[in-house]
Design a protein around this motif. Structure first.
Motif, PDB file in Angstrom:
ATOM      1  N   LEU A 188       0.816  -1.293  -0.270  1.00 55.38           N
ATOM      2  CA  LEU A 188       0.000  -0.069  -0.063  1.00 55.38           C
ATOM      3  C   LEU A 188       0.878   1.229  -0.045  1.00 55.38           C
ATOM      4  CD1 LEU A 188      -2.861  -1.001   2.546  1.00 55.38           C
ATOM      5  CD2 LEU A 188      -3.029  -1.014   0.193  1.00 55.38           C
ATOM      6  N   GLY A 189       1.945   1.123   0.558  1.00 60.44           N
ATOM      7  CA  GLY A 189       2.864   2.635   0.831  1.00 60.44           C
ATOM      8  C   GLY A 189       3.564   2.570  -0.701  1.00 60.44           C
ATOM      9  N   VAL A 190       3.969   1.608  -0.991  1.00 62.22           N
ATOM     10  CA  VAL A 190       4.471   1.622  -2.730  1.00 62.22           C
ATOM     11  C   VAL A 190       3.504   2.285  -3.471  1.00 62.22           C
ATOM     12  CG1 VAL A 190       5.455   0.515  -4.527  1.00 62.22           C
ATOM     13  CG2 VAL A 190       5.988  -0.282  -2.321  1.00 62.22           C
ATOM     14  N   GLY A 191       2.136   1.797  -3.407  1.00 69.34           N
ATOM     15  CA  GLY A 191       1.200   2.539  -4.080  1.00 69.34           C
ATOM     16  C   GLY A 191       0.878   3.985  -4.093  1.00 69.34           C
ATOM     17  N   ILE A 192       1.007   4.521  -2.732  1.00 74.47           N
ATOM     18  CA  ILE A 192       1.220   5.787  -2.279  1.00 74.47           C
ATOM     19  C   ILE A 192       2.160   6.647  -2.873  1.00 74.47           C
ATOM     20  CG2 ILE A 192       1.456   7.670  -0.500  1.00 74.47           C
ATOM     21  CD1 ILE A 192      -0.105   5.624   1.331  1.00 74.47           C
ATOM     22  N   GLY A 193       3.528   6.158  -2.895  1.00 76.41           N
ATOM     23  CA  GLY A 193       4.697   6.668  -3.558  1.00 76.41           C
ATOM     24  C   GLY A 193       4.594   6.929  -5.131  1.00 76.41           C
ATOM     25  N   GLU A 194       3.938   5.845  -5.826  1.00 82.93           N
ATOM     26  CA  GLU A 194       4.151   5.776  -7.251  1.00 82.93           C
ATOM     27  C   GLU A 194       2.879   6.626  -7.689  1.00 82.93           C
ATOM     28  OE1 GLU A 194       4.652   1.864  -8.918  1.00 82.93           O
ATOM     29  OE2 GLU A 194       6.514   1.554  -7.919  1.00 82.93           O
ATOM     30  N   ALA A 195       1.854   6.941  -6.886  1.00 87.88           N
ATOM     31  CA  ALA A 195       0.724   7.714  -7.219  1.00 87.88           C
ATOM     32  C   ALA A 195       1.291   8.874  -7.982  1.00 87.88           C
ATOM     33  CB  ALA A 195      -0.171   8.172  -6.073  1.00 87.88           C
ATOM     34  N   ALA A 196       2.304   9.409  -7.689  1.00 89.85           N
ATOM     35  CA  ALA A 196       2.860  10.949  -8.404  1.00 89.85           C
ATOM     36  C   ALA A 196       3.289  10.639  -9.684  1.00 89.85           C
ATOM     37  CB  ALA A 196       3.734  11.541  -7.460  1.00 89.85           C
ATOM     38  N   ALA A 197       3.971   9.407  -9.949  1.00 84.97           N
ATOM     39  CA  ALA A 197       4.576   9.250 -11.340  1.00 84.97           C
ATOM     40  C   ALA A 197       4.066   9.661 -12.525  1.00 84.97           C
ATOM     41  CB  ALA A 197       5.126   7.815 -11.192  1.00 84.97           C
ATOM     42  N   SER A 198       2.934   8.980 -13.018  1.00 84.71           N
ATOM     43  CA  SER A 198       2.268   9.292 -14.090  1.00 84.71           C
ATOM     44  C   SER A 198       1.557  10.524 -14.141  1.00 84.71           C
ATOM     45  CB  SER A 198       1.013   8.294 -14.195  1.00 84.71           C
ATOM     46  OG  SER A 198       1.633   6.931 -14.561  1.00 84.71           O
ATOM     47  N   PRO A 199       0.900  11.244 -13.474  1.00 82.05           N
ATOM     48  CA  PRO A 199       0.329  12.524 -13.495  1.00 82.05           C
ATOM     49  C   PRO A 199       1.653  13.794 -13.817  1.00 82.05           C
ATOM     50  CG  PRO A 199      -0.983  11.557 -11.703  1.00 82.05           C
ATOM     51  CD  PRO A 199       0.471  10.540 -11.903  1.00 82.05           C
ATOM     52  N   CYS A 200       2.446  13.540 -12.846  1.00 83.14           N
ATOM     53  CA  CYS A 200       3.732  14.459 -13.008  1.00 83.14           C
ATOM     54  C   CYS A 200       4.376  14.204 -14.402  1.00 83.14           C
ATOM     55  CB  CYS A 200       4.710  14.156 -12.020  1.00 83.14           C
ATOM     56  SG  CYS A 200       4.082  14.787 -10.115  1.00 83.14           S
ATOM     57  N   THR A 201       4.804  12.906 -14.797  1.00 80.04           N
ATOM     58  CA  THR A 201       5.266  12.740 -16.013  1.00 80.04           C
ATOM     59  C   THR A 201       4.562  13.348 -17.335  1.00 80.04           C
ATOM     60  OG1 THR A 201       6.657  10.881 -15.186  1.00 80.04           O
ATOM     61  CG2 THR A 201       6.299  10.809 -17.648  1.00 80.04           C
ATOM     62  N   VAL A 202       3.363  12.807 -17.287  1.00 78.15           N
ATOM     63  CA  VAL A 202       2.434  13.031 -18.413  1.00 78.15           C
ATOM     64  C   VAL A 202       2.354  14.664 -18.442  1.00 78.15           C
ATOM     65  CG1 VAL A 202       0.011  13.295 -19.421  1.00 78.15           C
ATOM     66  CG2 VAL A 202       1.101  10.895 -18.581  1.00 78.15           C
ATOM     67  N   SER A 203       2.044  15.337 -17.570  1.00 81.29           N
ATOM     68  CA  SER A 203       1.895  16.913 -17.546  1.00 81.29           C
ATOM     69  C   SER A 203       3.425  17.722 -17.870  1.00 81.29           C
ATOM     70  CB  SER A 203       1.753  17.374 -15.974  1.00 81.29           C
ATOM     71  OG  SER A 203       1.535  18.740 -15.906  1.00 81.29           O
ATOM     72  N   MET A 204       4.489  16.944 -17.402  1.00 77.46           N
ATOM     73  CA  MET A 204       5.606  17.726 -17.772  1.00 77.46           C
ATOM     74  C   MET A 204       6.107  17.298 -19.212  1.00 77.46           C
ATOM     75  SD  MET A 204       7.814  16.516 -14.389  1.00 77.46           S
ATOM     76  CE  MET A 204       9.529  17.036 -15.075  1.00 77.46           C
ATOM     77  N   VAL A 205       5.811  16.154 -19.867  1.00 76.20           N
ATOM     78  CA  VAL A 205       6.016  16.088 -21.291  1.00 76.20           C
ATOM     79  C   VAL A 205       5.118  16.878 -22.068  1.00 76.20           C
ATOM     80  CG1 VAL A 205       5.802  14.116 -23.000  1.00 76.20           C
ATOM     81  CG2 VAL A 205       7.051  13.368 -20.755  1.00 76.20           C
ATOM     82  N   SER A 206       4.097  16.996 -21.713  1.00 68.65           N
ATOM     83  CA  SER A 206       3.059  17.739 -22.619  1.00 68.65           C
ATOM     84  C   SER A 206       3.445  19.275 -22.635  1.00 68.65           C
ATOM     85  CB  SER A 206       1.564  17.585 -21.873  1.00 68.65           C
ATOM     86  OG  SER A 206       1.167  16.317 -21.804  1.00 68.65           O
ATOM     87  N   ASP A 207       4.134  19.641 -21.554  1.00 70.09           N
ATOM     88  CA  ASP A 207       4.471  21.132 -21.545  1.00 70.09           C
ATOM     89  C   ASP A 207       6.090  21.270 -22.155  1.00 70.09           C
ATOM     90  OD1 ASP A 207       2.541  22.392 -20.224  1.00 70.09           O
ATOM     91  OD2 ASP A 207       3.154  21.957 -18.087  1.00 70.09           O
ATOM     92  N   LYS A 208       6.525  20.307 -22.645  1.00 74.93           N
ATOM     93  CA  LYS A 208       7.765  20.119 -23.038  1.00 74.93           C
ATOM     94  C   LYS A 208       7.655  19.884 -24.626  1.00 74.93           C
ATOM     95  CE  LYS A 208      11.004  21.012 -21.672  1.00 74.93           C
ATOM     96  NZ  LYS A 208      11.729  22.245 -21.658  1.00 74.93           N
ATOM     97  N   PHE A 209       6.555  19.433 -25.039  1.00 75.53           N
ATOM     98  CA  PHE A 209       6.158  18.878 -26.520  1.00 75.53           C
ATOM     99  C   PHE A 209       5.029  19.367 -27.031  1.00 75.53           C
ATOM    100  CE2 PHE A 209       9.452  16.065 -24.877  1.00 75.53           C
ATOM    101  CZ  PHE A 209      10.422  15.936 -25.701  1.00 75.53           C
ATOM    102  N   PRO A 210       4.935  19.814 -28.527  1.00 78.11           N
ATOM    103  CA  PRO A 210       3.676  20.116 -28.899  1.00 78.11           C
ATOM    104  C   PRO A 210       2.541  18.996 -29.093  1.00 78.11           C
ATOM    105  CG  PRO A 210       5.227  20.265 -30.711  1.00 78.11           C
ATOM    106  CD  PRO A 210       5.965  19.964 -29.375  1.00 78.11           C
ATOM    107  N   ARG A 211       1.284  19.182 -29.576  1.00 79.86           N
ATOM    108  CA  ARG A 211       0.408  18.205 -29.477  1.00 79.86           C
ATOM    109  C   ARG A 211       0.621  17.085 -30.383  1.00 79.86           C
ATOM    110  NH1 ARG A 211      -5.149  20.863 -30.308  1.00 79.86           N
ATOM    111  NH2 ARG A 211      -5.943  18.767 -30.778  1.00 79.86           N
ATOM    112  N   ASN A 212       1.339  17.494 -31.604  1.00 80.75           N
ATOM    113  CA  ASN A 212       1.287  16.526 -32.765  1.00 80.75           C
ATOM    114  C   ASN A 212       2.629  15.712 -32.343  1.00 80.75           C
ATOM    115  OD1 ASN A 212       3.363  18.540 -33.108  1.00 80.75           O
ATOM    116  ND2 ASN A 212       3.189  18.092 -35.249  1.00 80.75           N
ATOM    117  N   LYS A 213       3.317  15.818 -31.235  1.00 78.78           N
ATOM    118  CA  LYS A 213       4.513  14.969 -30.814  1.00 78.78           C
ATOM    119  C   LYS A 213       4.369  14.220 -29.534  1.00 78.78           C
ATOM    120  CE  LYS A 213       7.879  17.446 -33.662  1.00 78.78           C
ATOM    121  NZ  LYS A 213       9.083  18.365 -33.735  1.00 78.78           N
ATOM    122  N   ARG A 214       3.140  14.768 -28.862  1.00 71.32           N
ATOM    123  CA  ARG A 214       3.076  14.295 -27.290  1.00 71.32           C
ATOM    124  C   ARG A 214       2.890  12.743 -27.296  1.00 71.32           C
ATOM    125  NH1 ARG A 214      -1.005  19.193 -25.963  1.00 71.32           N
ATOM    126  NH2 ARG A 214       0.607  20.772 -25.542  1.00 71.32           N
ATOM    127  N   ALA A 215       2.241  12.141 -28.078  1.00 67.84           N
ATOM    128  CA  ALA A 215       1.875  10.800 -28.145  1.00 67.84           C
ATOM    129  C   ALA A 215       3.266   9.822 -28.291  1.00 67.84           C
ATOM    130  CB  ALA A 215       1.110  10.197 -29.043  1.00 67.84           C
TER     131      ALA A 215
END
Length: 446
Positions: free
Chosen positions: A114-141
């Motif tokens: 359960l504790g591992v799950g709490i920590g990893e909860a931040a990984a995807s939202p932070c990663t997706v948001s950061m990548v989306s602010d670094k690359f334009p929409r036609n390159k995000r996927a």
């Protein structure tokens, strides 16, 4: 707007450093996530647990806190410094993984997961948001697909390394070894500069206040595409996690492999399918999406309709040499969903909603997929094994001695095979929701 990053030119090497660090984050996440699957036979024998309990350990226990914590953590990612949040989260899941070495009982280990799950909860939202602010929409996927390669490398390392270490030093020491590098990674994350939020978006979107969570649910709920993508993502993950997290145990039972051999095959299957499928999905959707944005939903829909029968046929094969290619191809097609799904979602919302929108999809993905998928397969495995066994399966096939008995092993093989085959059929249902999403996608993107 965040002011921690100077305006980088398109030729700057910095975006590639950020992507490399985020790839390492995905790698660390998946090593810590799949290590339990690779160590499954040793943990089951030592703690004397059933397949259903193991499914709870690998699935719902992790997913429960992962999904519950994911949405409030994503709100923090939409408002504050994502780099700092990601570094703190990496430290938490690494320490929890290391602490798993000292679990005194099944329930103690469950709490630590359960504790591992709490920590990893931040990984995807932070990663997706950061990548989306670094690359334009036609390159995000495509960019998201490249970062997600870390998951395939993590699956390979966690699968093979976990199986080998489990046999060499034991499952407890293995948790210590695989968790420690995450503490160094947390320091490396701090070398990443906070991306400029909304860099490729309408400047007016950054002047508007971030909507409340209730208001955001209303905005997203009005987009039928979002609802169908959430269902499709959850069902697809239900199939992938339900099958793949039991794969090392299945290889060991069906083909009489050691933990090292089963872990290696598990790592190969997940690494090839995750990496290749994610890249094909991201690059294919970006390429076809230039002609028609509905390909962000059409592509995973078609792939899933083909994945279901390949999974089912592969898991029915009497030898691993025939089963492996079919399972790999089926899993590769099933993994094409990730980049098109999250790429489409990022194109449907404003910059200050991206982390939360991703977290809501991840809620579907992990509560339905990771949470229920392995538990579903484990329950079916125990049920079918009990029917295939002449005596009392639960009582007589318990622990290391029981698992080694020939009749118990045969019944266990039948149970786990049928459970995984039934799980694979849900890929067709997931494909249906991707097709439904394609019907409204053009109207829902910004």
């Amino acid at each position: 707007m965040d002011d921690e990053e100077t305006q980088a030119t398109d030729h700057s090497p910095y975006p590639y450093w950020m992507m490399f660090i985020l790839l390492l984050v995905a790698l660390s996440c998946f090593i810590d996530r799949v290590i339990v699957a690779a160590l499954g036979p040793a943990i089951k024998a030592d703690l004397g647990i059933s397949d259903a309990q193991f499914g709870l350990l690998t699935g719902l226990a992790f997913a429960l806190l992962y999904t519950t914590a994911g949405i409030p953590v994503a709100r923090l990612a939409d408002q504050g410094r994502r780099v700092t949040l990601l570094a703190v989260a990496t430290t938490i899941w690494s320490l929890m993984t290391m602490a798993s070495a000292y679990a005194a009982s099944y329930w103690h280990l469950l709490l630590l997961r359960l504790g591992v799950g709490i920590g990893e909860a931040a990984a995807s939202p932070c990663t997706v948001s950061m990548v989306s602010d670094k690359f334009p929409r036609n390159k995000r996927a495509t960019a998201l697909a490249v970062v997600a390669l870390g998951a395939s490398f993590g699956s390979l390392i966690g699968g093979f390394g976990g199986g080998w270490l489990g046999e060499t030093v034991g499952w407890r020491h293995t948790f210590l070894i695989v968790g420690a590098p995450g503490l160094l990674l947390a320091l490396l994350i701090l070398t990443v500069k906070e991306p400029i939020r909304g860099r490729f978006d309408d400047p007016a979107s950054m002047t508007r206040e971030m909507p409340s969570f209730v208001a955001m649910l209303g905005i997203l709920g009005a987009k039928r595409t979002f609802l169908h993508l959430g269902m499709a993502c959850g069902l697809n993950s239900f199939v992938n996690f339900g099958i793949l997290l039991f794969l090392p145990m299945y290889f060991g039972r069906a083909y009489e492999m050691s933990m090292t051999q089963a872990g290696l095959l598990f790592g190969i299957v997940t690494a090839i399918s995750n990496g290749t499928g994610t890249l094909l999905g991201g690059m294919g959707a970006d390429w076809a999406g230039k002609r028609d944005e509905r390909w962000y939903a059409w592509l995973p829909a078609l792939c899933l309709l083909c994945a279901a029968p390949l999974y089912m046929i592969g898991l029915s094969m009497p030898n691993w040499q025939t089963a492996m290619p079919l399972v790999v191809i089926g899993a590769t097609l099933a993994f094409t969903y990730y980049a098109p799904t999250f790429g489409a979602i990022q194109n449907m919302v404003e910059p200050r909603m991206r982390g939360t929108a991703s977290a809501i999809i991840i809620f579907f993905q992990n509560l339905v997929g990771m949470g229920i998928g392995p538990l579903f397969v484990g329950f079916l495995s125990d049920t079918f094994a009990a029917r295939a066994y002449a005596g009392n399966y639960a009582a007589e096939c318990h622990g290391a001695v029981g698992q080694a008995a020939i009749d118990c092993a045969l019944a266990g093989t039948v149970g786990i095979r049928y459970g995984m085959i039934i799980c694979a059929s849900f890929a067709i249902w997931a494909g249906f929701h991707y097709w439904r999403a394609s019907r409204t996608l053009k109207n829902d993107v910004l």
